[in-house]
Write an enzyme that holds these catalytic residues in place. Structure first.
Site, mmCIF file in Angstrom:
data_model
loop_
_atom_site.group_PDB
_atom_site.id
_atom_site.type_symbol
_atom_site.label_atom_id
_atom_site.label_comp_id
_atom_site.label_asym_id
_atom_site.label_seq_id
_atom_site.Cartn_x
_atom_site.Cartn_y
_atom_site.Cartn_z
ATOM 1 N N ARG A 104 0.798 -1.214 0.000
ATOM 2 C CA ARG A 104 0.000 0.000 0.000
ATOM 3 C C ARG A 104 0.840 1.278 0.000
ATOM 4 O O ARG A 104 0.661 2.156 -0.841
ATOM 5 C CB ARG A 104 -0.870 -0.031 1.250
ATOM 6 N N THR A 105 1.744 1.359 0.949
ATOM 7 C CA THR A 105 2.569 2.559 1.047
ATOM 8 C C THR A 105 3.405 2.725 -0.213
ATOM 9 O O THR A 105 3.551 3.820 -0.753
ATOM 10 C CB THR A 105 3.495 2.464 2.281
#
Ligand SMILES: [Zn+2]
Lengths: 160, 305
Positions: free
Chosen positions: B53-54
């Protein structure tokens, strides 16, 4: 000027010899004398003459330790680390049986390369080319990398 | 250390936060205006731990600014311990890229890495330490939904190991925020964090349940309680169950309560909350892109124009 005693308000109670040239570390918190020796890397192996008084009655502290080292004056780095475990200590430099300098230890803002971080997840405990750095707090030290605060057992974190 | 590394949210002043959030709002309103702003810029991605995600969010951000990424790729845990030092890895990567994003399992990794590189470095998570770009997108989401001053926020879940929580609570000390920490006793804020919050003049109020405080909250920030924090499944189920919320539980809250979560969630927020006006977690995830665009834009500077 020459203070005649070896810088010790209780020396008459202490059967430790006066020293000729060297350092008297007085007003060490009771129980910390051996840690003071550890910091200074003194294990008797180099033939230094060392006397240690433990649990000596004191005016300033209820009980104190006292360490006398013949033939050795302390470096600033050594005094900095000393200040972490013996914040009330006084350092007496003795030459020719006289105290020529007497000063309280001062706590530095930070110490580098003398303590190791107790946090096994800290980057400084990995195999990295990094020197440990600790900020000195009122009641402990704090790792400059992971932020872990050490209050008790600082002496155990001293790099040897 | 360079002043333009972003290592911890503690280094951010109120003015710093506001500058990033203002820029993010500008970009959010008109992303097309910055589409070529950093054409030719390369962002180095150094993820020593998986974080889809990041990483995707940073990739989207640099690409929407016209730049691109160079990616170290996946690292399996064993090569981290046996391979070259992190200090060497980041120095090499700094030679390839205009800025670096680092995630590493060890606390303090970004602080150390920052001492070895002369390009801006963003900490995207260092063990249980800090994750300041997550904090900025959290703050942006709070600002959009509830405002950052005169705020009453409850932060719930795993407060001991949750780095997003630590980073967020430091940053909130810059604002008029009343912070309540809700967790089982075994997962309370680390004492180091409490020490710092006190140092910043914050009042730390800790609760073991959310029921009493829920009606007075403007924001409820939920984090996941992980199975591996507990010795056995039963204890985990029992404890974690007390920190789950659903639409029923939220009946007791103000109508304008904002519910946030750094995602991924498992079952700590029931799907029936998604359909309520409280849910802000998908918006929060989306906000990662404009906020990271703003951050990268500010760190990369005007060099490309
Ligand atoms: Zn550390």
């Amino acid at each position: 000027m020459g203070m005649s005693e070896n810088g010790d308000d209780a020396s008459h109670q202490l059967r430790v010899s006066k020293i000729h040239n060297g350092t008297v570390i007085d007003h060490v918190r009771a129980g910390q004398a051996l840690n003071v020796l550890a910091i200074l890397g003194i294990d008797g192996g180099d033939g230094e003459s060392v006397s240690v008084g433990m649990n000596v009655p004191s005016d300033r502290l209820a009980r104190k330790d006292i360490v006398k080292v013949e033939g050795r004056e302390l470096s600033q780095d050594e005094v900095d680390v000393l200040s972490l475990i013996a914040p009330d200590a006084t350092i007496n430099i003795v030459r020719e049986y006289d105290v020529v300098e007497k000063h309280r230890v001062e706590r530095p803002d930070a110490v580098s390369g003398v303590l190791s971080c107790p946090n096994s997840g800290c980057i400084t405990t990995a195999d990295e080319p990094v020197t440990s750095r600790f900020e000195v707090l009122k009641d402990g030290v704090r790792c400059g990398y992971c932020g872990t605060i050490v209050r008790e057992g600082i002496a155990d974190q001293i790099d040897t | 250390m360079r002043q333009d590394h972003l290592v911890t949210s503690k280094q951010l002043s109120r003015a710093d936060v506001e500058a990033v959030l203002d820029r993010a709002a500008e970009i959010d309103a008109d992303p097309g205006a910055v589409a070529d702003r950093h054409a030719g810029s390369l962002l180095g991605l150094l993820f020593f731990e998986p974080s889809t995600r990041t990483k995707m969010s940073f990739e989207a951000a640099i690409k929407r600014l016209g730049g691109d990424t160079v990616d170290m790729g996946a690292v399996d845990a064993s090569s981290v311990t046996k391979g070259e030092s992190l200090a060497d890895t980041v120095r090499v990567a700094a030679g390839y890229a205009d800025a670096l994003v680092l995630r590493h399992p060890r606390q303090g990794a970004a602080t150390m890495a920052g001492e070895f590189v002369n390009v801006p470095l963003i900490n995207a998570g260092d063990g249980a330490g800090h994750h300041p770009s997550q904090t900025l997108l959290d703050l942006y989401t709070i600002q959009e939904n509830a405002g950052l001053d005169d705020l009453t926020i409850g932060i719930m879940g795993d407060l001991k190991y949750g780095r997003t929580v630590h980073s967020l609570s430091y940053a909130l000390t810059n604002f008029e925020a009343d912070q309540h920490f809700i967790s089982p006793e075994s997962l309370q804020l680390p004492r180091e964090v409490v020490y710092d919050l006190h140092l910043e003049g914050a009042t730390v109020r800790e609760h073991e349940g959310y029921e009493a405080i829920l009606p007075s909250l403007d924001v409820l920030y939920v984090t996941r309680i992980q199975r591996e924090r507990f010795p056995d499944e039963n204890e985990y189920q029992q404890v974690a169950g007390e920190y789950r919320i659903d639409a029923d539980a939220l009946e007791a809250a103000e109508d304008d309560l904002t519910v946030m979560h750094p995602l991924p969630r498992v079952d700590e927020i029931a799907p029936d909350v998604d359909d309520t006006d409280h849910a802000a977690y998908f918006e929060q995830a989306h906000n990662g892109v404009p906020v990271r665009m703003a951050l990268l834009d500010m760190l990369l500077g005007d060099g490309d124009e």
